[in-house]
Design an enzyme around this catalytic site. Sequence first.
Site, PDB file in Angstrom:
ATOM      1  N   ASP A 155      44.080  35.530  12.538  1.00 46.97           N
ATOM      2  CA  ASP A 155      43.840  34.097  12.309  1.00 46.97           C
ATOM      3  C   ASP A 155      42.399  33.733  11.932  1.00 46.97           C
ATOM      4  OD1 ASP A 155      46.437  34.179  13.172  1.00 46.97           O
ATOM      5  OD2 ASP A 155      46.168  32.839  14.875  1.00 46.97           O
TER       6      ASP A 155
ATOM      7  N   GLU B 128      48.038  31.727  11.478  1.00 43.79           N
ATOM      8  CA  GLU B 128      48.868  30.775  12.226  1.00 43.79           C
ATOM      9  C   GLU B 128      49.165  29.608  11.300  1.00 43.79           C
ATOM     10  OE1 GLU B 128      47.330  29.538  16.031  1.00 43.79           O
ATOM     11  OE2 GLU B 128      48.871  28.001  16.272  1.00 43.79           O
TER      12      GLU B 128
ATOM     13  N   LYS C  74      52.544  33.347  10.926  1.00 50.39           N
ATOM     14  CA  LYS C  74      53.197  33.253  12.242  1.00 50.39           C
ATOM     15  C   LYS C  74      53.146  31.819  12.767  1.00 50.39           C
ATOM     16  CE  LYS C  74      49.057  34.674  14.827  1.00 50.39           C
ATOM     17  NZ  LYS C  74      48.818  33.421  15.527  1.00 50.39           N
TER      18      LYS C  74
ATOM     19  N   LYS D 197      51.655  31.771  18.798  1.00 50.39           N
ATOM     20  CA  LYS D 197      50.367  32.368  19.154  1.00 50.39           C
ATOM     21  C   LYS D 197      50.422  33.889  18.943  1.00 50.39           C
ATOM     22  CE  LYS D 197      48.796  28.424  20.867  1.00 50.39           C
ATOM     23  NZ  LYS D 197      49.737  27.498  20.213  1.00 50.39           N
TER      24      LYS D 197
ATOM     25  N   VAL E  50      40.394  35.570  16.083  1.00 50.69           N
ATOM     26  CA  VAL E  50      40.215  34.394  16.944  1.00 50.69           C
ATOM     27  C   VAL E  50      41.575  33.782  17.298  1.00 50.69           C
ATOM     28  CG1 VAL E  50      37.988  33.895  15.905  1.00 50.69           C
ATOM     29  CG2 VAL E  50      40.005  32.819  14.933  1.00 50.69           C
ATOM     30  N   THR E  51      41.601  33.034  18.383  1.00 52.78           N
ATOM     31  CA  THR E  51      40.599  32.981  19.428  1.00 52.78           C
ATOM     32  C   THR E  51      40.993  34.003  20.495  1.00 52.78           C
ATOM     33  OG1 THR E  51      41.717  31.211  20.665  1.00 52.78           O
ATOM     34  CG2 THR E  51      40.068  30.559  19.049  1.00 52.78           C
TER      35      THR E  51
ATOM     36  N   CYS F  22      45.417  33.380  20.526  1.00 54.78           N
ATOM     37  CA  CYS F  22      46.269  34.205  19.664  1.00 54.78           C
ATOM     38  C   CYS F  22      45.971  35.698  19.770  1.00 54.78           C
ATOM     39  CB  CYS F  22      46.174  33.722  18.226  1.00 54.78           C
ATOM     40  SG  CYS F  22      46.950  32.110  18.029  1.00 54.78           S
TER      41      CYS F  22
ATOM     42  N   GLN G 114      42.416  47.136  35.994  1.00 52.24           N
ATOM     43  CA  GLN G 114      43.517  47.899  36.584  1.00 52.24           C
ATOM     44  C   GLN G 114      43.914  49.088  35.701  1.00 52.24           C
ATOM     45  OE1 GLN G 114      46.467  45.141  38.672  1.00 52.24           O
ATOM     46  NE2 GLN G 114      45.578  43.763  37.140  1.00 52.24           N
TER      47      GLN G 114
HETATM   48  C1  C5J Z   1      44.470  30.767  17.709  1.00 52.75           C
HETATM   49  C2  C5J Z   1      44.651  28.556  18.615  1.00 52.75           C
HETATM   50  N1  C5J Z   1      44.514  31.407  16.556  1.00 52.75           N
HETATM   51  N2  C5J Z   1      43.581  28.683  19.404  1.00 52.75           N
HETATM   52  N3  C5J Z   1      45.009  29.519  17.730  1.00 52.75           N
HETATM   53  O1  C5J Z   1      43.957  31.254  18.685  1.00 52.75           O
HETATM   54  O2  C5J Z   1      45.312  27.541  18.683  1.00 52.75           O
END
Ligand code: C5J
Length: 222
Positions: free
Chosen positions: A24, A72, A129, A132, A157-158, A162, A202
């Site tokens: 993204d 996205e 997509k 997320k 990101v972020t 996602c 872990q």
């Molecule tokens: C992504 C969002 N790409 N933060 N989307 O992380 O809405």
Amino acid sequence: MAVIAAKPFAFPFDKYKSALVIIDMQRDFLEHGGFGESLGNDVARLGTIVPAVGRLLQAWRALDLTIIHTMECHRPDLSDLPAAKRDRGQPKLRIGEPGPMGRILVAGEPGTEIIAALAPRMNEIVIEKPGKGAFYATNLGEILKSRGITQLILVGVTTEVCVQTTMREANDRGYECLLVEDGTESYFPEFKAATLEMVRAQGAIVGWTALSNDILQGLSDG
Ligand code: C5J
């Protein structure tokens, strides 16, 4: 086969079974006037990772290894946008509404495009997509399977939205996942830090983390 210096322990790396997954890196998240800014975020933070992501992209291109870009976005008729997603938060502009870079997070609009510095080439896979995670409602799993990919190197990101969602989806599907510490960013530095900690906790419960230079070293070693 190579070994990448990673946390919480070394990552056994087979570059021929790996894909670089770039999540993204879109104008709507990184540039002024897009969705990220309409949610009240400082978008400048995300741009800091572009050089590291670019170096990894060039290295994967040079070796002709698998590269996946994700975006996205939603269909122009918004039939894949649930009301629960549309109505979340209090953005100045909602998904589907017209903004300075076209309709927010709608396929084909200028703001939805990947930033120019990381623009996909013709032979690179681009996954659109609506969620997320990059596996939800896409054919990413089939593409990876058909290429024999078992390891995912994740950037983008972020971090906590996602990227982390995709990493968890991939982990549940049996992929070995490595999140690039200087190749991912969040509008919230504390969320990035927490995500890096939690995925590798872990005994790498979700996966590994490493710096981009160590991955580049692994590419040349193996
Ligand atoms: C992504 C969002 N790409 N933060 N989307 O992380 O809405």
